[in-house]
Design a protein around this motif. Structure first.
Motif, PDB file in Angstrom:
ATOM      1  N   ALA A  52     -39.824  25.762  55.201  1.00  0.00           N
ATOM      2  CA  ALA A  52     -38.435  25.066  55.070  1.00  0.00           C
ATOM      3  C   ALA A  52     -36.896  25.730  55.709  1.00  0.00           C
ATOM      4  CB  ALA A  52     -37.924  24.846  53.322  1.00  0.00           C
ATOM      5  N   ALA A  53     -37.092  27.061  55.421  1.00  0.00           N
ATOM      6  CA  ALA A  53     -35.916  28.131  55.822  1.00  0.00           C
ATOM      7  C   ALA A  53     -35.960  27.269  57.882  1.00  0.00           C
ATOM      8  CB  ALA A  53     -36.549  28.961  55.729  1.00  0.00           C
ATOM      9  N   VAL A  54     -37.366  27.669  57.913  1.00  0.00           N
ATOM     10  CA  VAL A  54     -37.582  27.401  59.867  1.00  0.00           C
ATOM     11  C   VAL A  54     -37.230  25.710  59.919  1.00  0.00           C
ATOM     12  CG1 VAL A  54     -39.004  27.043  61.489  1.00  0.00           C
ATOM     13  CG2 VAL A  54     -40.223  28.946  59.538  1.00  0.00           C
ATOM     14  N   ARG A  55     -36.962  24.694  59.420  1.00  0.00           N
ATOM     15  CA  ARG A  55     -36.680  24.088  59.676  1.00  0.00           C
ATOM     16  C   ARG A  55     -35.364  23.337  59.448  1.00  0.00           C
ATOM     17  NH1 ARG A  55     -39.330  19.018  55.933  1.00  0.00           N
ATOM     18  NH2 ARG A  55     -38.338  17.882  57.707  1.00  0.00           N
ATOM     19  N   ALA A  80     -49.955  32.497  63.036  1.00  0.00           N
ATOM     20  CA  ALA A  80     -50.574  31.682  62.843  1.00  0.00           C
ATOM     21  C   ALA A  80     -49.057  30.499  62.337  1.00  0.00           C
ATOM     22  CB  ALA A  80     -52.415  31.727  62.489  1.00  0.00           C
ATOM     23  N   ASP A  81     -49.639  30.380  60.704  1.00  0.00           N
ATOM     24  CA  ASP A  81     -48.800  29.493  60.253  1.00  0.00           C
ATOM     25  C   ASP A  81     -47.036  29.670  60.756  1.00  0.00           C
ATOM     26  OD1 ASP A  81     -51.007  29.320  58.533  1.00  0.00           O
ATOM     27  OD2 ASP A  81     -50.166  30.859  57.316  1.00  0.00           O
ATOM     28  N   GLY A  82     -46.794  30.656  60.826  1.00  0.00           N
ATOM     29  CA  GLY A  82     -45.287  30.758  61.657  1.00  0.00           C
ATOM     30  C   GLY A  82     -45.388  30.147  62.935  1.00  0.00           C
ATOM     31  N   ALA A  83     -45.843  29.524  63.445  1.00  0.00           N
ATOM     32  CA  ALA A  83     -45.994  29.287  64.908  1.00  0.00           C
ATOM     33  C   ALA A  83     -45.899  27.541  64.582  1.00  0.00           C
ATOM     34  CB  ALA A  83     -47.398  29.882  66.014  1.00  0.00           C
ATOM     35  N   ALA A  87     -42.956  25.029  65.734  1.00  0.00           N
ATOM     36  CA  ALA A  87     -43.410  23.916  66.385  1.00  0.00           C
ATOM     37  C   ALA A  87     -42.866  23.042  65.721  1.00  0.00           C
ATOM     38  CB  ALA A  87     -44.676  23.896  66.751  1.00  0.00           C
ATOM     39  N   TYR A  88     -43.251  22.559  64.414  1.00  0.00           N
ATOM     40  CA  TYR A  88     -43.056  21.487  63.851  1.00  0.00           C
ATOM     41  C   TYR A  88     -41.304  21.308  63.712  1.00  0.00           C
ATOM     42  CZ  TYR A  88     -43.264  17.939  59.615  1.00  0.00           C
ATOM     43  OH  TYR A  88     -43.128  17.003  58.866  1.00  0.00           O
ATOM     44  N   ALA A  89     -40.721  21.904  63.586  1.00  0.00           N
ATOM     45  CA  ALA A  89     -39.812  22.442  63.642  1.00  0.00           C
ATOM     46  C   ALA A  89     -38.936  21.692  65.051  1.00  0.00           C
ATOM     47  CB  ALA A  89     -38.318  23.484  62.875  1.00  0.00           C
ATOM     48  N   ALA A  90     -39.232  22.352  65.424  1.00  0.00           N
ATOM     49  CA  ALA A  90     -39.104  22.294  67.409  1.00  0.00           C
ATOM     50  C   ALA A  90     -39.312  20.697  67.188  1.00  0.00           C
ATOM     51  CB  ALA A  90     -39.617  23.063  68.688  1.00  0.00           C
ATOM     52  N   ALA A 138     -51.497  20.457  68.152  1.00  0.00           N
ATOM     53  CA  ALA A 138     -52.160  19.109  67.391  1.00  0.00           C
ATOM     54  C   ALA A 138     -50.253  18.330  67.360  1.00  0.00           C
ATOM     55  CB  ALA A 138     -52.517  19.444  66.458  1.00  0.00           C
ATOM     56  N   ILE A 139     -49.919  19.816  67.022  1.00  0.00           N
ATOM     57  CA  ILE A 139     -47.930  19.236  66.862  1.00  0.00           C
ATOM     58  C   ILE A 139     -47.316  18.259  68.108  1.00  0.00           C
ATOM     59  CG2 ILE A 139     -45.882  19.702  65.670  1.00  0.00           C
ATOM     60  CD1 ILE A 139     -47.231  22.045  64.026  1.00  0.00           C
TER      61      ILE A 139
END
Length: 270
Positions: A52-55, A80-83, A87-90, A138-139
């Motif tokens: 949520a913070a990244v987004r 892994a999870d951070g990447a 990617a999702y936020a970008a 994938a994202i």
């Protein structure tokens, strides 16, 4: 263009910030520990494991491009999870994503690896980097995955390891081959890829393959250190489980980019 550098307090992230600022870009850099010491960079604290913070941060900055450099060697959540979170936020804001990966995701073999070869990890860090690539692809299939090797330059942990081995405080393996790259060369290539539409994996490493032990000898010659104290062994003898011979063929990057990727022998010429 605003470039968001995730992991700007790190060795490579800081250099990417410097190159981008010098090119006249607006740069926002994130950090979790340490500081962002590049003048002209807006520094923001970010925990990449907090999706949520990244987004929220990416939505606020709304960068045209995101360069993702964060990793923590023994931390799956960051690597892994951070990447995946970045990617999702970008992708949500339509930003170009340049994801930094590693040669560590390969198992090692007696011939170089091409750009498009699938990961074959044999130890936890390599598995985390492979998982990061899988999530990013994938994202965002349009993202570029920069596979690189040992990073050299002022402040490099790899060069400090060589100094420690020359002083007898560490051991360098004779059976671990890599293709070291200069941090400024790598940062320049990364910034070129920000403006490029190349998708998928791309090897971006130096043209010279050397063992870690040979790298120690090159550092000794470069810095005028007596090499007789160099402590060496093999990974097999020490019971270390990680790839041995991992050479990256960076021919495609050399033809694609203006930045010249110098070999380690040129970088550390006496």
């Amino acid at each position: 263009m605003t470039v968001l550098v995730v992991g700007a307090s790190g060795f490579l992230g800081g250099e990417v910030c410097r190159v981008a600022v010098n090119a006249g870009r607006r740069v926002v850099g994130t950090y979790w520990s340490g500081t962002v010491e590049v003048p002209g960079v807006e520094a923001l604290r970010l925990d990449v494991t907090d999706r949520a913070a990244v987004r929220a941060l990416v939505a606020r900055v709304r960068p045209a491009a995101v360069v993702a450099t964060p990793y923590r060697y023994a931390d799956w959540a960051v690597t892994a999870d951070g990447a995946a979170h970045v990617a999702y936020a970008a992708a949500e804001v339509g930003a170009r994503l340049v994801h930094l990966s590693s040669d560590a995701l390969h198992a090692g073999r007696d011939r170089p690896y091409g750009d498009d070869e699938p990961p074959t990890p044999v130890f936890p860090y390599g598995a985390a980097k492979a998982a990061a690539e899988t999530a990013v692809r994938a994202i965002d299939p349009g993202a570029v995955l920069v596979r690189t090797s040992l990073i050299l330059g002022t402040g490099s942990k790899q060069m400090q390891l060589c100094r420690d081995a020359l002083a007898g405080r560490a051991t360098l393996f004779t059976d671990e081959l890599r293709c070291p790259v200069d941090v400024t060369d790598l940062a320049g290539a990364v910034l070129e890829l920000v403006d490029h539409d190349y998708p998928g994996p791309l090897n971006v490493a130096g043209p010279d393959a050397v063992s870690r032990a040979d790298l120690g000898l090159l550092v000794a010659r470069h810095e005028g250190i007596d090499p007789t104290g160099l402590k060496t062994s093999t990974g097999v003898a020490c019971g270390v489980v990680r790839p041995t011979d991992v050479r990256l063929d960076s021919t495609r990057a050399a033809g694609l980019l203006r930045t010249r990727l110098r070999g380690v022998r040129e970088l550390l010429a006496a």
